[in-house]
Design a protein around this motif. Sequence first.
Motif, PDB file in Angstrom:
ATOM      1  N   ASP A  88       0.896  -1.187  -0.201  1.00  0.00           N
ATOM      2  CA  ASP A  88      -0.059  -0.003   0.314  1.00  0.00           C
ATOM      3  C   ASP A  88       0.805   1.368  -0.459  1.00  0.00           C
ATOM      4  O   ASP A  88       1.393   1.127   1.142  1.00  0.00           O
ATOM      5  CB  ASP A  88      -0.394   0.141   0.987  1.00  0.00           C
ATOM      6  CG  ASP A  88      -1.906   0.467   0.841  1.00  0.00           C
ATOM      7  OD1 ASP A  88      -2.127   2.055   0.441  1.00  0.00           O
ATOM      8  OD2 ASP A  88      -3.304   0.436   1.222  1.00  0.00           O
ATOM      9  N   LYS A  89       1.074   1.876  -0.994  1.00  0.00           N
ATOM     10  CA  LYS A  89       1.357   3.358  -1.544  1.00  0.00           C
ATOM     11  C   LYS A  89       1.172   4.123  -1.639  1.00  0.00           C
ATOM     12  O   LYS A  89       0.567   4.184  -2.534  1.00  0.00           O
ATOM     13  CB  LYS A  89       3.462   2.205  -1.387  1.00  0.00           C
ATOM     14  CG  LYS A  89       3.224   2.418  -3.027  1.00  0.00           C
ATOM     15  CD  LYS A  89       4.796   1.104  -3.189  1.00  0.00           C
ATOM     16  CE  LYS A  89       4.697   1.636  -4.588  1.00  0.00           C
ATOM     17  NZ  LYS A  89       5.676   0.775  -5.499  1.00  0.00           N
ATOM     18  N   VAL A  90       1.874   5.751  -1.716  1.00  0.00           N
ATOM     19  CA  VAL A  90       1.185   6.495  -2.935  1.00  0.00           C
ATOM     20  C   VAL A  90       2.463   5.817  -3.996  1.00  0.00           C
ATOM     21  O   VAL A  90       4.066   6.308  -3.848  1.00  0.00           O
ATOM     22  CB  VAL A  90       2.431   8.367  -2.670  1.00  0.00           C
ATOM     23  CG1 VAL A  90       1.589   8.642  -3.953  1.00  0.00           C
ATOM     24  CG2 VAL A  90       0.635   8.004  -1.612  1.00  0.00           C
ATOM     25  N   ASN A  91       2.517   5.880  -5.239  1.00  0.00           N
ATOM     26  CA  ASN A  91       3.393   5.737  -6.163  1.00  0.00           C
ATOM     27  C   ASN A  91       4.374   6.839  -6.694  1.00  0.00           C
ATOM     28  O   ASN A  91       4.070   7.951  -6.741  1.00  0.00           O
ATOM     29  CB  ASN A  91       3.092   4.798  -7.441  1.00  0.00           C
ATOM     30  CG  ASN A  91       2.232   5.713  -8.475  1.00  0.00           C
ATOM     31  OD1 ASN A  91       2.191   6.913  -8.514  1.00  0.00           O
ATOM     32  ND2 ASN A  91       1.097   4.242  -8.941  1.00  0.00           N
ATOM     33  N   HIS A  92       5.133   6.293  -7.937  1.00  0.00           N
ATOM     34  CA  HIS A  92       6.488   7.678  -8.205  1.00  0.00           C
ATOM     35  C   HIS A  92       5.321   8.355  -8.910  1.00  0.00           C
ATOM     36  O   HIS A  92       6.004   9.853  -9.190  1.00  0.00           O
ATOM     37  CB  HIS A  92       7.227   6.688  -8.614  1.00  0.00           C
ATOM     38  CG  HIS A  92       6.512   5.924 -10.383  1.00  0.00           C
ATOM     39  ND1 HIS A  92       5.974   4.433  -9.937  1.00  0.00           N
ATOM     40  CD2 HIS A  92       6.533   5.735 -11.525  1.00  0.00           C
ATOM     41  CE1 HIS A  92       5.430   4.193 -11.298  1.00  0.00           C
ATOM     42  NE2 HIS A  92       6.670   4.591 -11.871  1.00  0.00           N
TER      43      HIS A  92
END
Length: 773
Positions: A184-188
């Motif tokens: 789970d993350k905010v991508n590039h």
Amino acid sequence: MKRLASPLSALKPHYDVVVIGSGYGGSIAASRMARAGRQVCLLERGKEFLPGEFPDQQWEAATEMQLDLPDKHIGPRTGLYNFHVNPDINVLVGCGLGGTSLINANVSLKPERWVLEADEWPAALRHDQAQLDQGFARATEMLKPVPFPETLTTPAKLAALQAGAAGFGDNVFYRPPINVNFEDKVNHVGVHQEACPGCGDCVSGCNTGAKNTTAMTYLPDAKNFGAEIFTEVGVQWIEQVGDRWRVFYEHRSGRKRFNAPELFVSADLVVLAAGALGSTEILLRSRARGLHVSPRLGESFTGNGDFLGFAFNNDIAINGVGTGLKEVNDADRCGPCITGIIDLRKAPAQQVEGMVIEEGVIPSALAKFVPQALLAAADLTGKDTDRDFADNLKEWTRRLGSMVKGAYDGAVKNTMTYLVMTHDNAKGRMELEKDRLHIAWPGAGTQKIFEKVSENLRKVTQKLGGTYIKNPTWNKVMKHNLTTVHPLGGCAMGETVQTGVVNHKGQVFSGKGDTAVYEGLYVTCGAIVPRTLGVNPLLTISALAERICHYMAADRGWSISYDFPALGPEPEEETRPGIKFTERMNGFFSLYEKEDYARGERVGKEENSPFSFILTIESPDLEKMMEDPQHEAAMFGTVEAPALSPDPLIATEGTFNLFVADEEHQEGRYMRYRMQLTSEEGHTYFFEGHKVIRDDRGFDLWKDTTTLFVTLYEGADERAPVLGKGILHIDPDDFRRQMTTIKVLNTSKRLERLATQARFAKFFAANLIDVYA
């Protein structure tokens, strides 16, 4: 996640770069040209899907099916799953913002080096492997492929494929890199992505946002750098006018009900990236209208050696049917669609006989249909690989389990789906017949390589103790019809106009010399691949597109920045239902009348100076529009006025005001139309029109709501000199058609659509009652 697409009313008349298509080739071109500081517009024929909007029920999937048959089209033209049915080979492509990346299995593998050095490629590319490798690296940096993590529970189908690899030699099985996010993350590029839940619904559309599709990577990146993205825009053909290009398109807004002319946008540079079928079809249609291209257009079509098969009712669990977003035990999760591979490309046999065998997942939307289909196929064409009394009894018990309990039990629970890629002869040909794309490839399925593929799948199935089922259409009765999800070719690269459609930089050959090209016309999608790749093609298509964009910029002195700015997660954007409808009005106007509308109409009739428009009016937020005192919506479309131009003019920057207060008559209202008109010759005009909604003597409601008083200005706005005046009307037949074009936006829920239509009808009626009652 915010929507990437803008309403078509925001489309400008001209851009530096127009990109057609939003799969790998198109989204890369849009991203890189936007990063180079160009004004970029991307046109996509399908709809935009956000995570959570993809079908996960059988009835939902059915509404997203479209079939292109040899003689007709069935289903919605923006349906996500687009099947092209042909006598020799069937093709499945994706239709939506993100192209086929929305429904593929995410595998990012490079072809063998000999494939990229084969004679079918132009020498300039074969000798430029360093720049191509840079393309692979840049695509990998954006798509972030990784193998299925060893830290997660191994899916049953992955373990089963590994067991089936026994007997093919050492080191042929591994976990391939796939474009899937496992955290789970905010991508590039600033998009929040959830971790993959292992639901298996990769090929019906990822409802969690864990797939690294172009809609999660390149397209948001393009948007971050200023690219403008438009959906439900079906490009028909292109033409060159001087040093510019015109791109003609249809918008899925009900305009066809009025036999409306195509809309167009102009550009300095056009990038065709609509896929092997789409780009070829657009160029074929453009050639029919006079564009000079290579005689090789449509040739070198290949299905990339695709072959489908099933290992039915194995002795071990597979979990090969998607579970959607319902809660299941870790042991029952399918995992992503493809997690393992038997790689036979380095076998000692001839190179062209190499292949890869991958396992797959049938999406959850088809779960109810699968048991009956597989049981019937097994009885009709299946070959059991381990027959004895005890085994037969177990198999029949499992069959009964699937018949009674469905796809998640018994024989179907123990069924493996195979996808194979190898090397076919790439001798398919695409052509237009009655303006419809046809693929002809006699003998496609009878090539000897497919017998070898089928034998290898039977060997894997034997290791699993199952019944081998060939592709249901690959038999004598069906003339060994193939099915591919990886169409390539049609606009193949070549050395000259006699051997290819584009050069090594993706520039389209113009036919004015062996190597002469159109400086501003490129193809960057799978259509340019001149041969089979023997492996999933997405990474190669991406690398080629990255390489082409490098030269596209370098040849013009543009600089592409490959840095990633620091981006936080975009705030969630509440989307409320909107509304859209299309209206046609006809009448007359005169260039010689500057003051009186009625006189302009009368003189226009005498001069035979007709004027008509077909306009689409849309509000992305109906509640906001109704609450705003100006009740403003956007507007776009076409105008036909022979006195201004022999060809249709394009209406842009349009605004529509519904029931604006009449300051002179408190009980009255106005409907206002304002828009800029652009002719194919490049002239600009401004249109102002209004309907007067006022209760006069007699029954005048119909007349008031269907009569438009028109003023034309010779310039870009109302400050320009008046060009002429006239009056337009709505015919009763056109009004009936208009009612059928009303469409609710931003919701797929039937009840919400009905409620939105009711609110709009109530608002409209309330204003009329205020005036006339």
